[in-house]
Design a protein around this motif. Sequence first.
Motif, mmCIF file in Angstrom:
data_model
loop_
_atom_site.group_PDB
_atom_site.id
_atom_site.type_symbol
_atom_site.label_atom_id
_atom_site.label_comp_id
_atom_site.label_asym_id
_atom_site.label_seq_id
_atom_site.Cartn_x
_atom_site.Cartn_y
_atom_site.Cartn_z
ATOM 1 N N ASP A 87 2.834 -11.274 -4.530
ATOM 2 C CA ASP A 87 3.827 -11.977 -3.812
ATOM 3 C C ASP A 87 4.643 -10.915 -2.663
ATOM 4 O OD1 ASP A 87 6.288 -13.315 -3.047
ATOM 5 O OD2 ASP A 87 6.475 -14.225 -5.118
ATOM 6 N N PRO A 88 4.169 -10.914 -1.490
ATOM 7 C CA PRO A 88 4.910 -10.192 -0.535
ATOM 8 C C PRO A 88 6.384 -10.413 -0.226
ATOM 9 C CG PRO A 88 2.656 -10.554 0.251
ATOM 10 C CD PRO A 88 2.950 -11.648 -1.035
ATOM 11 N N GLU A 89 6.527 -11.561 -0.044
ATOM 12 C CA GLU A 89 8.039 -12.123 0.029
ATOM 13 C C GLU A 89 8.924 -11.656 -1.051
ATOM 14 O OE1 GLU A 89 11.383 -13.333 2.346
ATOM 15 O OE2 GLU A 89 9.194 -13.079 2.960
ATOM 16 N N ALA A 90 8.582 -11.632 -2.383
ATOM 17 C CA ALA A 90 9.471 -11.322 -3.339
ATOM 18 C C ALA A 90 9.679 -9.626 -3.394
ATOM 19 C CB ALA A 90 8.774 -11.805 -4.658
ATOM 20 N N PHE A 91 8.402 -9.163 -3.391
ATOM 21 C CA PHE A 91 8.111 -7.461 -3.302
ATOM 22 C C PHE A 91 9.472 -7.062 -2.295
ATOM 23 C CE2 PHE A 91 6.066 -3.909 -1.248
ATOM 24 C CZ PHE A 91 5.848 -2.965 -2.197
ATOM 25 N N HIS A 92 9.246 -7.417 -0.955
ATOM 26 C CA HIS A 92 10.299 -6.942 -0.184
ATOM 27 C C HIS A 92 11.500 -7.319 -0.259
ATOM 28 C CE1 HIS A 92 6.357 -6.844 2.312
ATOM 29 N NE2 HIS A 92 6.560 -5.594 2.431
ATOM 30 N N TRP A 112 3.254 -7.352 -7.767
ATOM 31 C CA TRP A 112 2.358 -6.186 -7.333
ATOM 32 C C TRP A 112 1.775 -5.759 -8.449
ATOM 33 C CZ3 TRP A 112 2.241 -0.811 -7.584
ATOM 34 C CH2 TRP A 112 3.546 -0.308 -8.130
ATOM 35 N N ASP A 113 0.392 -4.979 -7.892
ATOM 36 C CA ASP A 113 -0.150 -4.255 -9.132
ATOM 37 C C ASP A 113 -1.283 -3.568 -8.370
ATOM 38 O OD1 ASP A 113 -1.380 -3.782 -11.589
ATOM 39 O OD2 ASP A 113 -1.346 -6.052 -11.968
ATOM 40 N N ALA A 114 -1.960 -2.833 -8.945
ATOM 41 C CA ALA A 114 -2.813 -1.487 -8.639
ATOM 42 C C ALA A 114 -4.027 -2.179 -8.466
ATOM 43 C CB ALA A 114 -2.954 -0.457 -9.267
ATOM 44 N N GLY A 115 -4.782 -2.303 -7.245
ATOM 45 C CA GLY A 115 -6.123 -2.805 -7.213
ATOM 46 C C GLY A 115 -7.380 -1.913 -7.434
ATOM 47 N N PRO A 116 -8.530 -2.363 -7.296
ATOM 48 C CA PRO A 116 -9.593 -1.410 -7.443
ATOM 49 C C PRO A 116 -9.480 -0.424 -6.652
ATOM 50 C CG PRO A 116 -10.477 -3.767 -7.398
ATOM 51 C CD PRO A 116 -9.237 -3.770 -7.041
ATOM 52 N N GLY A 117 -9.734 0.945 -7.216
ATOM 53 C CA GLY A 117 -9.795 2.218 -6.335
ATOM 54 C C GLY A 117 -11.057 2.892 -6.146
ATOM 55 N N ASP A 118 -11.358 3.957 -5.718
ATOM 56 C CA ASP A 118 -12.538 4.849 -5.498
ATOM 57 C C ASP A 118 -12.553 5.420 -6.800
ATOM 58 O OD1 ASP A 118 -13.027 3.517 -3.232
ATOM 59 O OD2 ASP A 118 -11.683 5.157 -2.037
ATOM 60 N N GLY A 119 -11.549 6.013 -7.711
ATOM 61 C CA GLY A 119 -11.760 6.871 -8.810
ATOM 62 C C GLY A 119 -12.283 6.284 -10.059
ATOM 63 N N PRO A 120 -11.992 7.016 -11.007
ATOM 64 C CA PRO A 120 -12.579 6.677 -12.275
ATOM 65 C C PRO A 120 -11.782 5.398 -12.877
ATOM 66 C CG PRO A 120 -11.195 8.767 -12.418
ATOM 67 C CD PRO A 120 -11.662 8.317 -11.282
ATOM 68 N N GLU A 121 -10.667 4.965 -12.648
ATOM 69 C CA GLU A 121 -9.896 3.810 -12.936
ATOM 70 C C GLU A 121 -10.084 2.863 -11.768
ATOM 71 O OE1 GLU A 121 -6.022 4.457 -14.384
ATOM 72 O OE2 GLU A 121 -6.402 6.647 -14.842
ATOM 73 N N ALA A 122 -11.238 2.612 -11.386
ATOM 74 C CA ALA A 122 -11.614 1.743 -10.492
ATOM 75 C C ALA A 122 -11.038 0.244 -10.576
ATOM 76 C CB ALA A 122 -13.096 1.598 -10.171
ATOM 77 N N ALA A 123 -10.911 -0.191 -11.887
ATOM 78 C CA ALA A 123 -10.335 -1.472 -12.259
ATOM 79 C C ALA A 123 -8.741 -1.695 -11.949
ATOM 80 C CB ALA A 123 -10.488 -1.650 -13.721
#
Length: 448
Positions: A87-92, A112-123
């Motif tokens: 929710d970008p509007e609420a975030f900002h 907001w959350d953390a999306g898939p990354g490149d490391g061991p915690e890709a989830a």
Amino acid sequence: MNPHTTGPAAAPAPAPPPVRSAPAPAVPRPTDPERWPDVARLPRASAVRTATARLLLRRALDGLPLRVAYPDGSMTGDGGPVLRLRDPEAFHRRIGAAGLIGFGESYMAGEWDAGPGDGPEAAGDLVGVLTVLAAHATELVPAGLQRLRGLWARRRPLAQANTPAGAKENIRRHYDLSNDLFALFLDETMTYSSALFAGLPARWDELADAQRHKIDRLLDLAAVGPGTRLLEIGTGWGELALRAAHRGARVRTVTLSEEQRDLAARRVAAAGLADRVTVELRDYRQLGGRYDAVVSVEMVEAVGAAYWPVYFRALAGLTAPGGRIALQTITMAHDRMLATARTHTWIDKYVFPGGLIPSMTALEGAAAGHGLRVTQDSAFGPHYAETLRIWRERFAGRAEEVRALGFDDVFRRMWEFYLAYAEAGFRAGYLDVRQLLLTAAPGPGEAR
């Protein structure tokens, strides 16, 4: 985290074409407005402040090794972990109204959350996102705004001052949440401070021994052995007192947490050590007597800057001639500490009210004011990052048990954010942890 900058930003490079990504999943269930009023409701913020926050964030994040994903599937950034805006509007709006408090509340609200990354915690690499931000903290806010920090940063509430009554309430809000909650992610020693591992990276099955090793090293630093009169300020759940008693020491340990006092006393009794250990619900400012050794683990952070002189005066007065004081404490750089000393932060609001992480400069100055000097200093910040990772993974894996204890999804997200936020601080080098030995400074004409 407390952003600063060291100079003007470079001219922006041409924006890369957006990368497509999958839409974000649904946000968590509705938030209880009585329990979480500032999470359930968006803050009042003008369109100008919200737009300014959006612009400043976009400029700051574009220069970092971080990607930002949007609900329409677009993504900006060249690589690194993903900050996924639901929710970008609420975030900002939250950041425009409340700065970094709003950043944390937005995560608690599921915006907001953390999306898939490149490391061991890709989830979902939340620590990765926060580590990037911590490592570039001095670059996130323009220098002009930093100079005006006193005008826009919120001040710490007076109600959180660590008076005797205030300190008890601040401790209650964190440590009296539930012994069962802490038991879900701590090891069998119930030790809630950095472990000291034999090697890194670490595993869950190594944590208990690493906590015992940390405690034994601190007791060695204080020269605790048979017959030692030991005072512990900040009981925790009793592991240090138990290990000191097994060495033959006579231990007095004090805490302001009723939950910790009760469980520590039960553990002492179960170990058959009630004749060697007394556990008291008492403020360090109420103590008397003289002790051969005084130990305190990650306590000074909870004391508050205004009371550091009082704390070190107490340490000096409670230590017998020739005695030793062994402390374990989290530290940060002095300039960062000064920048946050009066600021109301997300951690201060939701996790550790009234606390402040000191710098070594501040600690040494407060100690010297009462005739004490640091004679040994051993830092091991990477071990705290691993300790926090293990706690965070344990906590995340027991979400249903957390819920069964009566803690809702907002609390769970708050606690996960806290553990990840702290871990990121150590991984980025923004924070450190150290064991210190303090002794009485020599007087005039004495050998140094």
